[in-house]
Design a protein around this motif. Structure first.
Motif, mmCIF file in Angstrom:
data_model
loop_
_atom_site.group_PDB
_atom_site.id
_atom_site.type_symbol
_atom_site.label_atom_id
_atom_site.label_comp_id
_atom_site.label_asym_id
_atom_site.label_seq_id
_atom_site.Cartn_x
_atom_site.Cartn_y
_atom_site.Cartn_z
ATOM 1 N N THR A 104 40.659 8.384 55.910
ATOM 2 C CA THR A 104 39.959 9.399 56.598
ATOM 3 C C THR A 104 38.938 8.565 57.667
ATOM 4 N N ASP A 106 35.858 8.420 60.245
ATOM 5 C CA ASP A 106 34.442 8.969 60.590
ATOM 6 C C ASP A 106 34.460 9.482 62.162
ATOM 7 N N ASP A 107 33.355 9.999 62.474
ATOM 8 C CA ASP A 107 33.469 10.814 63.700
ATOM 9 C C ASP A 107 33.497 9.455 64.947
ATOM 10 N N ALA A 108 33.137 8.301 64.691
ATOM 11 C CA ALA A 108 33.111 7.352 65.735
ATOM 12 C C ALA A 108 34.263 6.634 65.900
ATOM 13 N N ALA A 110 37.011 8.484 64.782
ATOM 14 C CA ALA A 110 37.846 9.572 65.559
ATOM 15 C C ALA A 110 38.074 9.405 67.066
ATOM 16 N N LEU A 111 36.830 9.339 67.513
ATOM 17 C CA LEU A 111 36.419 9.341 68.962
ATOM 18 C C LEU A 111 37.194 8.083 69.602
#
Ligand SMILES: O=P(O)(O)OC[C@H]1O[C@H](O[C@H]2O[C@H](CO)[C@@H](O)[C@H](O)[C@H]2O)[C@H](O)[C@@H](O)[C@@H]1O
Length: 265
Positions: A104, A106-108, A110-111
């Motif tokens: 998985t 995290d948001d950072a 994925a960005l």
């Protein structure tokens, strides 16, 4: 099939075949499978795949593939037996059986992956013959099907832009520039597999710069083999995936003899 192997390598195989719990962990591209132009066309040499299956069927003997490929891609091209453990994405993805944790971001992360993908997409659109390979935690710029000067320019353009993205890790491979938003390497993969199998000795073979992390994780009881040219810390070397088939066949035969006769360290 022991004819033709260097005597020192044959002796090392004989010695390690007697260990209590043997892990045979193998790189895929350039080791089990010859390098080809398109990543999706790579397949293990049939005789090497057969030797891996034979090893996996022996008592106290564990097989694993440790690849830079995403696990999904590795499963397609390598067709691993269900008992073969898998490390993908240079250590970022792990399959040691049902229930293995999914990767998985995290948001950072994925960005960062979206930004890196946009860079590689624009490079591929600019430099003919280059290709993009997507992975769950990374993106690859392939240049094997580009002219050499185009490949060089594409790689340097991508490297410069990718290095400016926070959280992006770069690795050079054979006509590839690999990007990952997770910091991992094949040395971590070896340690994870060693723990998962409780191996008393490990055989690892690989052909690329990224495989040196795995070779660096080997101890005096283990055996590292480099496939093909290039600087390596491996104690042994063979010229090609075709030559490595003979190593796997010899190891399978020696290991069978050792486990059937009860000879161990
Ligand atoms: O760790 P590996 O199993 O050796 O995977 C390393 C990379 O292999 C693939 O790329 C390489 O093989 C391709 C097919 O032979 C070839 O076209 C390319 O030039 C090589 O770099 C794969 O596509 C990558 O994702 C792996 O990281």
């Amino acid at each position: 099939m022991k004819d033709g192997l260097a005597p020192e390598l044959l002796e090392a195989l004989r010695a390690i075949s007697r260990t209590q719990r043997l892990l045979v962990a193998l790189d895929f591209d350039g080791t089990l499978a010859p390098i080809v132009e398109r990543a999706e066309h790579a397949r293990a040499l049939p005789a090497s795949a057969a030797a891996v299956r034979e090893l996996a069927a022996l008592p106290r003997t564990y097989t694993a593939f440790i690849s830079g490929r995403a696990l999904d891609s590795l499963r397609v091209v390598a067709s691993p037996g269900e008992e073969t453990l898998l490390i993908g994405s240079h250590g970022a993805e792990v399959f040691t059986g049902p229930g293995s944790p999914a990767l998985t971001l995290d948001d950072a992360q994925a960005l960062a992956l979206r930004e890196a993908t946009a860079v590689v997409e624009s490079v591929v659109a600019t430099y003919p013959g280059t290709r993009l390979e997507a992975k769950p935690a990374g993106v690859v710029l392939h240049t094997r099907t580009a002219d050499d000067d185009v490949a060089l320019a594409a790689t340097e353009s991508a490297r410069k832009q990718l290095a400016a993205i926070a959280g992006v890790h770069l690795k050079d491979g054979k006509r590839v520039l690999e990007t990952s938003v997770i910091s991992s390497d094949k040395g971590q993969g070896i340690e994870l597999l060693r723990g998962a199998t409780d191996a008393t000795a490990v055989v690892f073979a690989g052909d690329d710069v990224t495989d040196e992390d795995a070779i660096g994780a080997l101890g005096p009881q283990d055996l590292g083999i480099r496939i093909g040219p290039g600087a390596s810390r491996a104690a042994h070397r063979v010229d090609s995936p075709e030559d490595f088939t003979a190593v796997l066949e010899a190891l399978s035969e020696l290991r069978r003899t050792a486990v059937e006769s009860g000879v161990q360290y």
